[in-house]
Design a protein around this motif. Structure first.
Motif, short mmCIF file in Angstrom:
data_model
loop_
_atom_site.label_atom_id
_atom_site.label_comp_id
_atom_site.label_asym_id
_atom_site.label_seq_id
_atom_site.Cartn_x
_atom_site.Cartn_y
_atom_site.Cartn_z
N THR A 118 7.21 56.04 -42.50
CA THR A 118 6.97 56.95 -41.37
C THR A 118 5.70 57.78 -41.59
OG1 THR A 118 8.19 58.97 -42.03
CG2 THR A 118 9.48 57.19 -41.06
N PHE A 119 5.41 58.11 -42.85
CA PHE A 119 4.16 58.83 -43.15
C PHE A 119 2.95 57.92 -42.92
CE2 PHE A 119 6.28 61.89 -46.44
CZ PHE A 119 6.64 62.74 -45.41
N ALA A 120 3.05 56.68 -43.42
CA ALA A 120 1.92 55.75 -43.31
C ALA A 120 1.61 55.46 -41.85
CB ALA A 120 2.23 54.46 -44.07
N ARG A 121 2.66 55.29 -41.07
CA ARG A 121 2.49 55.05 -39.62
C ARG A 121 1.82 56.26 -38.97
NH1 ARG A 121 8.10 53.92 -36.82
NH2 ARG A 121 8.40 56.04 -37.55
N PHE A 122 2.27 57.44 -39.41
CA PHE A 122 1.70 58.69 -38.90
C PHE A 122 0.19 58.76 -39.15
CE2 PHE A 122 0.29 63.03 -39.77
CZ PHE A 122 0.64 63.68 -38.60
N TYR A 123 -0.21 58.52 -40.41
CA TYR A 123 -1.64 58.67 -40.74
C TYR A 123 -2.48 57.58 -40.08
CZ TYR A 123 -0.45 62.48 -43.78
OH TYR A 123 0.01 63.69 -44.25
N ARG A 124 -1.93 56.39 -39.93
CA ARG A 124 -2.67 55.35 -39.22
C ARG A 124 -2.91 55.80 -37.78
NH1 ARG A 124 -0.80 53.22 -34.92
NH2 ARG A 124 1.12 52.49 -35.89
N HIS A 125 -1.88 56.37 -37.16
CA HIS A 125 -1.98 56.83 -35.78
C HIS A 125 -2.98 57.97 -35.65
CE1 HIS A 125 -0.47 59.00 -32.11
NE2 HIS A 125 -0.45 57.76 -31.66
N GLU A 126 -3.04 58.83 -36.67
CA GLU A 126 -3.82 60.06 -36.56
C GLU A 126 -5.23 59.97 -37.14
OE1 GLU A 126 -2.79 62.26 -34.65
OE2 GLU A 126 -0.69 61.68 -34.46
N SER A 127 -5.55 58.89 -37.82
CA SER A 127 -6.92 58.74 -38.34
C SER A 127 -7.87 58.72 -37.14
CB SER A 127 -7.05 57.44 -39.12
OG SER A 127 -8.40 57.20 -39.44
N CYS A 128 -8.96 59.50 -37.22
CA CYS A 128 -9.86 59.57 -36.07
C CYS A 128 -10.72 58.33 -35.97
CB CYS A 128 -10.73 60.82 -36.12
SG CYS A 128 -12.17 60.69 -37.20
N GLY A 129 -10.80 57.55 -37.06
CA GLY A 129 -11.52 56.29 -37.02
C GLY A 129 -12.98 56.39 -37.38
N GLN A 130 -13.42 57.59 -37.75
CA GLN A 130 -14.84 57.79 -38.03
C GLN A 130 -15.27 57.13 -39.34
OE1 GLN A 130 -17.74 61.61 -37.28
NE2 GLN A 130 -15.81 61.99 -38.29
N CYS A 131 -14.47 57.30 -40.40
CA CYS A 131 -14.83 56.74 -41.71
C CYS A 131 -14.04 55.46 -41.96
CB CYS A 131 -14.51 57.73 -42.83
SG CYS A 131 -15.05 59.41 -42.52
N SER A 132 -14.73 54.40 -42.35
CA SER A 132 -14.03 53.12 -42.53
C SER A 132 -12.92 53.15 -43.58
CB SER A 132 -14.99 51.98 -42.83
OG SER A 132 -16.31 52.38 -42.72
N PRO A 133 -13.09 53.81 -44.75
CA PRO A 133 -11.99 53.76 -45.73
C PRO A 133 -10.68 54.27 -45.14
CG PRO A 133 -13.95 54.71 -46.72
CD PRO A 133 -14.24 54.59 -45.25
N CYS A 134 -10.75 55.29 -44.31
CA CYS A 134 -9.54 55.88 -43.71
C CYS A 134 -9.05 55.02 -42.55
CB CYS A 134 -9.85 57.31 -43.28
SG CYS A 134 -8.52 58.14 -42.41
N ARG A 135 -9.99 54.65 -41.65
CA ARG A 135 -9.60 53.85 -40.47
C ARG A 135 -8.95 52.54 -40.89
NH1 ARG A 135 -14.46 53.02 -38.48
NH2 ARG A 135 -14.64 51.05 -39.60
N GLU A 136 -9.60 51.83 -41.82
CA GLU A 136 -9.06 50.53 -42.24
C GLU A 136 -7.90 50.70 -43.22
OE1 GLU A 136 -10.29 47.84 -40.73
OE2 GLU A 136 -11.66 49.20 -39.72
N GLY A 137 -8.08 51.65 -44.14
CA GLY A 137 -7.09 51.83 -45.21
C GLY A 137 -5.73 52.27 -44.70
N THR A 138 -5.71 53.17 -43.71
CA THR A 138 -4.42 53.66 -43.24
C THR A 138 -3.62 52.54 -42.57
OG1 THR A 138 -5.55 54.51 -41.27
CG2 THR A 138 -5.00 56.11 -42.98
N SER A 139 -4.31 51.68 -41.81
CA SER A 139 -3.54 50.62 -41.14
C SER A 139 -3.15 49.55 -42.16
CB SER A 139 -4.31 50.01 -39.97
OG SER A 139 -5.51 49.45 -40.41
N TRP A 140 -3.98 49.34 -43.17
CA TRP A 140 -3.64 48.39 -44.22
C TRP A 140 -2.40 48.85 -44.99
CZ3 TRP A 140 -7.97 46.40 -48.11
CH2 TRP A 140 -7.55 45.20 -48.67
#
Lengths: 448, 172
Positions: free
Chosen positions: A346-368
Motif C-alpha cells: 500500500t505504501f509502494a502504490r501510494f508513492y508510485r501514485h504520488e511521484s510527480c514524475g520529474q526525476c527518472s529515478p523516482c518516476r521509474e523506480g516507484t512503479s518498478w
C-alpha cells in the motif's frame, strides 16, 4: 503521567471554534503581547530560545529557518502555512484546524509580524474542503474583530490572510512544490538553491511552516521560549501532536511532551490503550509512511537496550540499521497478524501514485518497486526479486530533486531489512504450491 | 457544448472576483486551483476541455496551462462522474482496518467495479490514497464530506440517505 498540553489545552471546550469562546481561553493573548510589547526580532528570539523544530516531518529548527529569511528593501515577504497534510498515518493538522482553528490563525498573525509579512496564505490540501470552510469562517471573524486587516489592535501592523485549496497531490507538502502549486502550476518541486527564504512565492523571500509549528508559536510567546524549552528532552523540546492509528484500542490525536517512552505511548490508557483484541504488537511505523518500519523489539527498546523515547534523537538512535525517525508523528501500529509485505504494497502504490514524475529515478523506480512487490504477493516472485527490490530502492535514494525519492525508498529498505523472511515466505510458499500442483497435475485448479 | 455557452452564473462570478483579489496584481494565475474547483462544482462535477478553456480565458493564460494543471491533481475529474463520487481510502491505516472489505462490499452492493458508474448514474467508486483520516479508518469521502469508522450497516444507511437526497456531490 499526563503530558502538559499547550496546543490542545482547550480543544475540548464546547464552541472553542468561535472567536469569542477562544478569546475567553487565553485566545489572542500571544498576539496582544507580541504587538503591544515586543519587536519582531524579539518574537524571533523567543522562537529560537524555545528550540522549536519543524513539526511537518523534517524537524529543522524553526528559529533558524526564520532567521534565514532575506529582507531586501521594498520586496514583499510571505509566510505560507503548509496544511497539505498528506503523509499516510498523519491527521494531526486536520484535528487542530477543525477543533481550534483560531490557534492557527493567531499563530499566523504573530509569525507574520515576526517575519514582516503583510500577506500570508494557508495552503490546505483540497480534500480537506470542510476544514477550508472552518478556517475561512475563523478568518472572517478575525477580520471583523480587527485582528486581521489594517492596523491590527492599533499597532500599525497590517496583515491579510487567505486560505488556498490544493488539488490533491502529496508532493505539494514539499515546500517548493507547494509554492509552485500556490502559483497556479503543477506541483513539481524546484531545484534548490535558491531556497524559499531567498526566492519563494513569486520569487519573493518566503517562509513555509507546518500547521503545528505555527500553532506552537502561540504558547511560546505566551509563556516565553525558555519555558517551552524546559519541556521535553535535550534537543526535542516542547510538545508534539501524535496521530495514532492502526491496530490500537484508542486511535486519535495525542499531544505528548517529547520524551514519553514509546512503550507507555502504545500501552497506556492515556494514549493508544494497547493493541486491539488483546493481540501482540508486531511492528510500528513511528513517523508517517516515509520513515523506516521497526519490529517490536526495536521500537520499544534501542539496540543498546535502552527504552525508546518519543523524541527526535531516541527514535533515530542506531541510524536506519536499528532506528527510525519521529517524522510527522504519524504513528501506525500493526498487530501480530499483519502482513508487512501487504502493508508495504500500500505504501509502494501510494508513492508510485504520488511521484510527480520529474526525476527518472523516482518516476521509474516507484512503479518498478510497486510491480515487484505485487509480483511477490501474487506468488510469481523469485528470491532474486528481493535483492532487485533492494537494488531499486538504493538507486532512488539521494538521486532526486526532492525527498519524495527517499520517502519512497526508505519503507521498502526497512521492510526488507527487518522482515526479509516474510518476503521469502511469500515466494517459497507459492513455489511449493506450484510444485505440488505440477506433481499431481493440478494446474487447472483455482489459484490459491 | 461550445465555449460561448459556458459561463459562471452571477453567484459564481462574484466568487471568482473574491478569489482573484487574494493575489497581488499580475499574479492572478495563482487562482488556478480555486477556479478549477469552482468550475468543477458549477459544471456537473467534471472539467471538460471547454470548461478548462473558459477558466483559461478568465485567468488570461493559454489553455495548455490549465490542462497541465488539471491533469496533475487527483481531485479534478476529466470525465463525467457519477452523481455521488465515492472516494475510498486504500492506504496503510485504512487497509489495516479493513478498507479492502469496504471496497468489496460496495462493489457487490452497487454491482460495479471501482472506477465504474452505476447504471442509474447515481454512484461511482474510486480508490484514492490517504485522506488524513487514519485514526477513524476505514473511511470514504463523498464531496466535501468524510464518512468515517465505516461498517457495512453504516454504508447501507449512507447510500440510502444519498439516494433520497439525489444531489450532485461537490467539494466546494
Amino acid at each position: 503521567m499526563m503530558s502538559k498540553k499547550l496546543l490542545l489545552k482547550y480543544d475540548h471546550i464546547p464552541g472553542i471554534q468561535a472567536l469569542d469562546v477562544y478569546r475567553k481561553h487565553e485566545g489572542y493573548s500571544a498576539l496582544e503581547k507580541a504587538l503591544k510589547s515586543m519587536q519582531p526580532d524579539e518574537v524571533l528570539e523567543e522562537v529560537k530560545k524555545s528550540g522549536l523544530r519543524g513539526r511537518g516531518g523534517a524537524g529543522f529548527p524553526t528559529g533558524m529557518k526564520w532567521s534565514f529569511l532575506a529582507k531586501p528593501e521594498s520586496v514583499p515577504r510571505y509566510l505560507v502555512c503548509n496544511a497539505d497534510e498528506s503523509e499516510p498515518g498523519t491527521f494531526k493538522d486536520r484535528y487542530l484546524m477543525e477543533r481550534i482553528p483560531h490557534l492557527l490563525i493567531e499563530g499566523m498573525i504573530v509569525s507574520s509580524f515576526a517575519l514582516g509579512a503583510k500577506t500570508s496564505y494557508i495552503y490546505v490540501r483540497g480534500e480537506y474542503f470542510y476544514i477550508i470552510k472552518i478556517l475561512q469562517n475563523a478568518i472572517k471573524e478575525a477580520y471583523a474583530a480587527g485582528l486581521l486587516g489594517k492596523n491590527i489592535l492599533g499597532s500599525g501592523f497590517d496583515l491579510d490572510l487567505y486560505v488556498q485549496p490544493g488539488g490533491g497531490a502529496y508532493i505539494c507538502g514539499e515546500e517548493t512544490a507547494l509554492l509552485e502549486s500556490l502559483e497556479g502550476k503543477r506541483g513539481n518541486p524546484r531545484i534548490k538553491p535558491p531556497f524559499p527564504a531567498v526566492a519563494g512565492l513569486w520569487g519573493c523571500p518566503t517562509v513555509v511552516n507546518n500547521v503545528e509549528t505555527i500553532a506552537a508559536v502561540v504558547p511560546i510567546i505566551n509563556d516565553g521560549g525558555e519555558a517551552y524549552a524546559k519541556i521535553g528532552v535535550g534537543k526535542s523540546t516542547g510538545t508534539k501532536l501524535i496521530s495514532a492509528s492502526g491496530h490500537i484500542n484508542k486511535p486519535g490525536v495525542y499531544e505528548i511532551e517529547l520524551g514519553v517512552p514509546v512503550e507507555e505511548f502504545i500501552y497506556s490508557d492515556a494514549y493508544c490503550g494497547g493493541i486491539k483484541n488483546g493481540k501482540k504488537l508486531k511492528a510500528v511505523v513511528a513517523g508517517g509512511s516515509s520513515v523506516p518500519i521497526l519490529p517490536t523489539e526495536l521500537i520499544l527498546k534501542t539496540a543498546k537496550g535502552e527504552p525508546r523515547l518519543m523524541t527526535y534523537e531516541s527514535l533515530s538512535d542506531g541510524g536506519f540499521a536499528t532506528g527510525t525517525m519521529l517524522g510527522s508523528g504519524g504513528f501506525i501500529v500493526m498487530d501480530e497478524d499483519t502482513s508487512i509485505v501487504k502493508n508495504l504494497f500500500t505504501f509502494a502504490r501510494f508513492y508510485r501514485h504520488e511521484s510527480c514524475g520529474q526525476c527518472s529515478p523516482c518516476r521509474e523506480g516507484t512503479s518498478w518497486m510497486e510491480k515487484l512487490i505485487k509480483r511477490i504477493l501474487d506468488g510469481n516472485g523469485k528470491i532474486s526479486d528481493i535483492d532487485l527490490l533492494w537494488d531499486v530502492q538504493s538507486k532512488i535514494e539521494g538521486k532526486t530533486i526532492c525527498p519524495l525519492g527517499e520517502a519512497a525508498a526508505w519503507p521498502v529498505a526497512a521492510a526488507i531489512r527487518h522482515f526479509r523472511p516474510e518476503f521469502e515466505a511469500y515466494i517459497n510458499q507459492h513455489n511449493t504450491i506450484k510444485e505440488v500442483k505440477h506433481y499431481y497435475r493440478l494446474n487447472n485448479l483455482a489459484e490459491v | 457544448m461550445t465555449t460561448e455557452e459556458i459561463k459562471f452564473n452571477d453567484a459564481a462570478q462574484h466568487k471568482v472576483q473574491e478569489i482573484l483579489a487574494q493575489y497581488p496584481e499580475g499574479k492572478q494565475k495563482s487562482a488556478m486551483l480555486p477556479l478549477l474547483h469552482l468550475a468543477q462544482a458549477e459544471f456537473d462535477g467534471w472539467l471538460s476541455p471547454s470548461v478548462m478553456d473558459y477558466v483559461a480565458s478568465i485567468l488570461n493564460v493559454q489553455p495548455i496551462e490549465v490542462y497541465e494543471v488539471a491533469t496533475f491533481y487527483s481531485m479534478f475529474n476529466l470525465k463525467p462522474t457519477g452523481k455521488y463520487l465515492i472516494e475510498i481510502c486504500q492506504t496503510s491505516s485504512c487497509w489495516l482496518c479493513g478498507a479492502e472489505d469496504i471496497i468489496h462490499y460496495l462493489e457487490n452492493k452497487l454491482e460495479i467495479k471501482t472506477g465504474q458508474i452505476t447504471k442509474d448514474g447515481m454512484f461511482q467508486l474510486k480508490r484514492v490514497e490517504c485522506l488524513g483520516s487514519c485514526g477513524t479508518a476505514p473511511m470514504f469521502q463523498i464531496g466535501d464530506k468524510y464518512y468515517e469508522n465505516l461498517t457495512f450497516e453504516k454504508i447501507d444507511s449512507i447510500l440510502e440517505e444519498l439516494r433520497n437526497e439525489n444531489k450532485r456531490s461537490t467539494y466546494v
